[in-house]
Design an enzyme around this catalytic site. Sequence first.
Site, PDB file in Angstrom:
ATOM      1  N   SER A  72       0.852  -1.190   0.000  1.00  0.00           N
ATOM      2  CA  SER A  72       0.000   0.000   0.000  1.00  0.00           C
ATOM      3  C   SER A  72       0.886   1.238   0.000  1.00  0.00           C
ATOM      4  O   SER A  72       1.499   1.554  -1.007  1.00  0.00           O
ATOM      5  CB  SER A  72      -0.998   0.026   1.161  1.00  0.00           C
ATOM      6  OG  SER A  72      -1.916   1.088   0.953  1.00  0.00           O
ATOM      7  N   HIS A  77       5.408  13.423   7.336  1.00  0.00           N
ATOM      8  CA  HIS A  77       5.253  14.873   7.198  1.00  0.00           C
ATOM      9  C   HIS A  77       5.895  15.508   8.416  1.00  0.00           C
ATOM     10  O   HIS A  77       5.584  15.118   9.547  1.00  0.00           O
ATOM     11  CB  HIS A  77       3.772  15.271   7.116  1.00  0.00           C
ATOM     12  CG  HIS A  77       2.995  14.477   6.120  1.00  0.00           C
ATOM     13  ND1 HIS A  77       2.931  14.809   4.780  1.00  0.00           N
ATOM     14  CD2 HIS A  77       2.277  13.338   6.263  1.00  0.00           C
ATOM     15  CE1 HIS A  77       2.175  13.919   4.142  1.00  0.00           C
ATOM     16  NE2 HIS A  77       1.775  13.016   5.023  1.00  0.00           N
ATOM     17  N   CYS A  92      -1.498  -3.981   3.443  1.00  0.00           N
ATOM     18  CA  CYS A  92      -2.431  -5.097   3.335  1.00  0.00           C
ATOM     19  C   CYS A  92      -1.643  -6.403   3.420  1.00  0.00           C
ATOM     20  O   CYS A  92      -0.443  -6.441   3.171  1.00  0.00           O
ATOM     21  CB  CYS A  92      -3.192  -5.026   2.013  1.00  0.00           C
ATOM     22  SG  CYS A  92      -4.273  -3.590   1.870  1.00  0.00           S
TER      23      CYS A  92
END
Length: 417
Positions: A72, A77, A92
Amino acid sequence: MPPTPAPPAPLPAGRHVLAELTGVDAALLDDVDALRTALHDALVAAGAQVRQLVAEAFVPHGATVVALLAESHASVHTWPEHGSAHVDVFTCGTTADPERAVRLLAAALGATGTHLEVVTRGGPPAVVTEPISAGLTRRWALGAVHHRATTPYQRVLIADTAHGVTLFCDDERQSAEATQLVYHEALFVPAALLAARCERVLVIGSSEGVVSGLAVAAGATRVDHVDIDPDTVRACAEHLPYGYTPGELAAAERHEGPVHVHYADGREFVERSGAEYGDYDVIVVDLPDERPDEPGAQLNRLYAVDFLARCAQRLTDGGVVVSQSGSPALWRDATLRAAWSRFQEVFGADGVVYAGCDEHEWAFLCGTRPAPPDPVAHMQARLQALPVRPTSLDALTLRTRTVAPITLRKGIFPAAP
């Protein structure tokens, strides 16, 4: 005959870890190349397959790094001016461990604080399998999951169940909306009634904060609440419909008002804080069951005889120590029998009062020196003057619930069935 339809394909399922890292060096949070390397290496070490990495530096400061994974994605940040980074890793399947990836990234960045939540996405309906005793478990079907995280001390889950919003720690149900008041009143009210006064209260554990509220309602003017796990206490305030509200907890953390929250080791607080905080009329020890099969478990230290004796030394005259002590059920009462022995060693046979509960898996022990000549009559007389009227007990239940099981009173310990 028509062909048998193929079974439906399994629903996609994965785990999404959302994390906040704090205490990171500002220069590192502005170093895009270092962030790329740290994220890549953490993901690979956690079993993920990194396909692409994209990074962007911002002016005047801050950066974003995004990884596309075969499983995925992941992202970082940064806010250098605050020394913090927000991270998410979604995978996943079962080959990658997103939680391990976040922990490794936090270590690589030298974060001093890591707060993370784990969200299960997709898949079949979730359940918690709770260990009850050797060879026995209980399965809780989960509705909406409000909070899932792994703290440095435990795995925490807050979710809807048939008993309402429910708190689990390490898969053990700690409290539930339907029964939490029965539990907390059975824990606190008998001790408050036994004590000569209930003005100064120390609470160790009990992350939900219900006992702190009960103590104030019972007349306490100072409650010191000590818990080693700030992430769990704050999650309870945010997601449980009982106990602290977020505003109440924030005030208690600032030591505004009668309740003062301390994030510390309970044993160390009891041993070192006497000169600063003085002694207590009631000391409440509310922890998960001790873990004899895990000798190194941190909470086992708070079940030891020497810790109980130190608590007894911190009592005012006529003060009471009360502890969550396990279950009276014959097939799982080893914890209760061990606690009974410790309390008698510290307080003497006449100084221990049993406090049962309408739920068979809960029992509490109160220790006091000196004990009233007739503890039950003493509690019943004081019940009328208690500033708050308990919901789940009255004078009659004080008598019936204080009859200890015969296995404790007579020292009869039958083999478990």
